[in-house]
Design a protein around this motif. Structure first.
Motif, mmCIF file in Angstrom:
data_model
loop_
_atom_site.group_PDB
_atom_site.id
_atom_site.type_symbol
_atom_site.label_atom_id
_atom_site.label_comp_id
_atom_site.label_asym_id
_atom_site.label_seq_id
_atom_site.Cartn_x
_atom_site.Cartn_y
_atom_site.Cartn_z
ATOM 1 N N ARG A 66 0.859 -1.197 0.000
ATOM 2 C CA ARG A 66 0.000 0.000 0.000
ATOM 3 C C ARG A 66 0.885 1.233 0.000
ATOM 4 O O ARG A 66 1.557 1.515 0.975
ATOM 5 C CB ARG A 66 -0.916 0.007 1.231
ATOM 6 N N HIS A 67 0.889 1.961 -1.109
ATOM 7 C CA HIS A 67 1.727 3.165 -1.204
ATOM 8 C C HIS A 67 1.089 4.276 -0.377
ATOM 9 O O HIS A 67 -0.003 4.752 -0.708
ATOM 10 C CB HIS A 67 1.862 3.606 -2.660
ATOM 11 N N THR B 120 -4.934 5.538 1.113
ATOM 12 C CA THR B 120 -5.190 5.700 2.543
ATOM 13 C C THR B 120 -5.098 4.338 3.246
ATOM 14 O O THR B 120 -5.143 3.292 2.595
ATOM 15 C CB THR B 120 -6.598 6.280 2.791
ATOM 16 N N PRO B 121 -4.994 4.339 4.584
ATOM 17 C CA PRO B 121 -4.985 3.064 5.316
ATOM 18 C C PRO B 121 -6.233 2.212 5.078
ATOM 19 O O PRO B 121 -6.204 1.000 5.270
ATOM 20 C CB PRO B 121 -4.881 3.502 6.783
ATOM 21 N N ASP B 122 -7.328 2.846 4.623
ATOM 22 C CA ASP B 122 -8.553 2.104 4.299
ATOM 23 C C ASP B 122 -8.545 1.561 2.871
ATOM 24 O O ASP B 122 -9.531 0.972 2.422
ATOM 25 C CB ASP B 122 -9.784 2.997 4.493
ATOM 26 N N GLY B 123 -7.472 1.823 2.127
ATOM 27 C CA GLY B 123 -7.377 1.318 0.761
ATOM 28 C C GLY B 123 -8.044 2.207 -0.275
ATOM 29 O O GLY B 123 -8.325 1.763 -1.384
ATOM 30 N N MET B 124 -8.266 3.490 0.064
ATOM 31 C CA MET B 124 -8.914 4.431 -0.847
ATOM 32 C C MET B 124 -7.890 5.428 -1.398
ATOM 33 O O MET B 124 -6.777 5.531 -0.895
ATOM 34 C CB MET B 124 -10.034 5.183 -0.117
ATOM 35 N N GLU C 187 -2.541 -3.865 3.926
ATOM 36 C CA GLU C 187 -1.148 -3.486 3.672
ATOM 37 C C GLU C 187 -0.480 -4.411 2.657
ATOM 38 O O GLU C 187 0.501 -4.029 2.025
ATOM 39 C CB GLU C 187 -0.344 -3.507 4.977
ATOM 40 N N ARG C 188 -0.993 -5.617 2.490
ATOM 41 C CA ARG C 188 -0.371 -6.608 1.609
ATOM 42 C C ARG C 188 -1.254 -6.947 0.411
ATOM 43 O O ARG C 188 -1.070 -7.972 -0.237
ATOM 44 C CB ARG C 188 -0.053 -7.894 2.395
ATOM 45 N N SER C 189 -2.212 -6.081 0.131
ATOM 46 C CA SER C 189 -3.094 -6.299 -1.018
ATOM 47 C C SER C 189 -2.402 -5.850 -2.307
ATOM 48 O O SER C 189 -1.348 -5.208 -2.280
ATOM 49 C CB SER C 189 -4.404 -5.532 -0.831
ATOM 50 N N GLN C 190 -3.030 -6.173 -3.434
ATOM 51 C CA GLN C 190 -2.552 -5.709 -4.741
ATOM 52 C C GLN C 190 -3.304 -4.417 -5.074
ATOM 53 O O GLN C 190 -4.534 -4.373 -4.994
ATOM 54 C CB GLN C 190 -2.838 -6.754 -5.826
ATOM 55 N N TYR C 191 -2.579 -3.364 -5.440
ATOM 56 C CA TYR C 191 -3.191 -2.073 -5.743
ATOM 57 C C TYR C 191 -2.733 -1.554 -7.104
ATOM 58 O O TYR C 191 -1.594 -1.798 -7.522
ATOM 59 C CB TYR C 191 -2.808 -1.027 -4.700
ATOM 60 N N ALA C 192 -3.615 -0.819 -7.754
ATOM 61 C CA ALA C 192 -3.264 -0.085 -8.972
ATOM 62 C C ALA C 192 -3.841 1.318 -8.850
ATOM 63 O O ALA C 192 -5.052 1.482 -8.670
ATOM 64 C CB ALA C 192 -3.814 -0.783 -10.209
#
Length: 198
Positions: A144-145, A150-154, A186-191
């Protein structure tokens, strides 16, 4: 507040698709991080699938000097290339295609200096090409950059400055994600889709 232009379907689909693809590749090759060229190739495939091919064409590794002859030598080296360019096709057979979207792709773990160098180039080319939108896709493999997510993944929803660039800024337009579990943000895949504005 300025109303932001909508993201095209090809952008939304390719961002989500690359996160699922990363998860799939991680299941196959758990201990081998993916290279940037692999991300570019797969994003090209995803964009092409959802592109209106009657009106637009897609090219990879396009020299910036072929997009504009009036580029700053400080920002653009002679062999600097854009990862992906979407062109609007001409209505006449002899007409020239027009660049409408320029996309750079970076790994999320690239240094801040490297990421901002791409953003600065995108700002430079955007100022030269009227009606052309410029994007940086930041691909975060199991990471998670914090600057963009955000810490919520947004998406972090404010204007961001570009290093050493006073004439442009960027916004995080969209964050797509694929998670093994809702608790593992924190360890998810994000784009992340970053769009440059002047």
């Amino acid at each position: 507040m300025r109303k932001l232009p909508k993201l095209e379907k090809w952008a939304i689909k390719s961002l989500q698709g690359i996160t699922f693809w990363m998860g799939h590749r991680h299941c196959l090759y758990e201990h081998y991080p993916l290279g940037e060229s692999a991300f570019v190739a797969e994003i090209c495939n995803l964009i092409f699938t959802h592109l209106d091919k009657k009106s637009y064409s897609l090219e990879c590794e396009v020299l910036y000097r072929d997009l504009s002859s009036n580029l700053s030598q400080d920002i653009f080296k002679p062999l600097a290339r854009a990862d992906i360019v979407i062109f609007k096709k001409s209505k006449t057979q002899s007409g020239k295609e027009t660049p409408k979207n320029i996309i750079e792709v970076k790994r999320g773990r690239a240094s801040k200096t490297v990421i901002h160098a791409d953003l600065k180039r995108l700002a430079g080319i955007r100022s030269e090409l009227e009606g052309c939108r410029t994007f940086l896709f930041v691909i975060c493999e199991r990471y998670r950059h914090p600057d963009f997510i955000t810490p919520d993944g947004m998406a972090v929803k404010h204007k961001h400055k570009i290093m050493d660039c006073e004439t442009a800024y960027f916004r995080v337009r969209r964050v797509a994600k694929a998670a093994q579990a809702f608790t593992k943000r924190e360890r998810s895949q994000y784009a992340c889709c970053l769009e440059v504005f002047s």
